[in-house]
Enzyme design. Sequence first.
Site, PDB file in Angstrom:
ATOM      1  N   ASP A  65      97.185 -56.605  27.609  1.00  0.00           N
ATOM      2  CA  ASP A  65      96.068 -56.826  26.631  1.00  0.00           C
ATOM      3  C   ASP A  65      95.590 -55.771  25.806  1.00  0.00           C
ATOM      4  OD1 ASP A  65      95.834 -59.666  25.912  1.00  0.00           O
ATOM      5  OD2 ASP A  65      93.815 -59.577  26.683  1.00  0.00           O
ATOM      6  N   TYR A  67      92.581 -53.388  24.383  1.00  0.00           N
ATOM      7  CA  TYR A  67      91.309 -53.169  24.822  1.00  0.00           C
ATOM      8  C   TYR A  67      90.358 -54.365  24.028  1.00  0.00           C
ATOM      9  CZ  TYR A  67      92.802 -48.896  26.965  1.00  0.00           C
ATOM     10  OH  TYR A  67      93.673 -48.256  27.957  1.00  0.00           O
ATOM     11  N   PHE A  78      97.577 -49.016  26.312  1.00  0.00           N
ATOM     12  CA  PHE A  78      96.706 -48.043  26.951  1.00  0.00           C
ATOM     13  C   PHE A  78      95.970 -46.967  26.094  1.00  0.00           C
ATOM     14  CE2 PHE A  78     100.080 -49.292  30.167  1.00  0.00           C
ATOM     15  CZ  PHE A  78      99.071 -49.716  31.394  1.00  0.00           C
ATOM     16  N   HIS A 187      99.779 -50.442  39.109  1.00  0.00           N
ATOM     17  CA  HIS A 187      99.238 -49.972  37.844  1.00  0.00           C
ATOM     18  C   HIS A 187      98.116 -48.941  38.019  1.00  0.00           C
ATOM     19  CE1 HIS A 187      96.600 -51.240  34.539  1.00  0.00           C
ATOM     20  NE2 HIS A 187      97.831 -51.910  34.196  1.00  0.00           N
TER      21      HIS A 187
END
Length: 221
Positions: A65, A67, A78, A187
């Site tokens: 998703d 931010y 990221f 992750h």
Amino acid sequence: MDVKMHDSWKPVLKEEFEKPYFNELIAFVKSEYATKICYPKGSQIFSAFDHCHFDQVKVVIIGQDPYHGPNQANGLCFSVNDGIPFPPSLQNIFKEIETDLNKPLPKTGNLERWADQGVFLLNATLTVRESEAGSHQGKGWEKFTDAVIKQISAESENVVFLLWGGFAQKKAALIDATKHHILKSGHPSPLSANRGFWFGNKHFSQTNSFLKAKGIQEIEW
């Protein structure tokens, strides 16, 4: 449906753009952006496709998703805009690069420099409502980005897929492992990284070793 992204992707995704779900998705996104605060800004929704052209994809990193805080998301998973503090996952990515490649932490968390070298930074969902994580999930973006992954797998070879965390690892089913190189780890989020599932994965040096062995220009991480 005319989608504003680099022309190299258009013939590859033409069939997807013409499917009913995609038109419904675009209508939903337009409505959300017209009535609510959403991220990234409209011109950056397809930034991953603009910075990394289809025929230049060397590495694929899959996020979930964008931010959802002000001025963070820039259309690359990221990645954050220049001048924005590093979110925890990005901080841990840079820490792993620091130990893996002996490179200092960068001054910016803007990963356009990676994307311009052939790192395709794809979120499964390309838009989000402000302060509402996951608010645009289940509207069609996942179907679209799954199709993108399948097309890269089918039409390219020797691409490195970095699958971080359970969500990304499920995408391995879309990838032909006989043609591509898949690396998996936990992750980079603190929850996973602090339990020993991220640090030490050496994905960045392993990626470059694979690319070098195939005669492909390595990535300046």
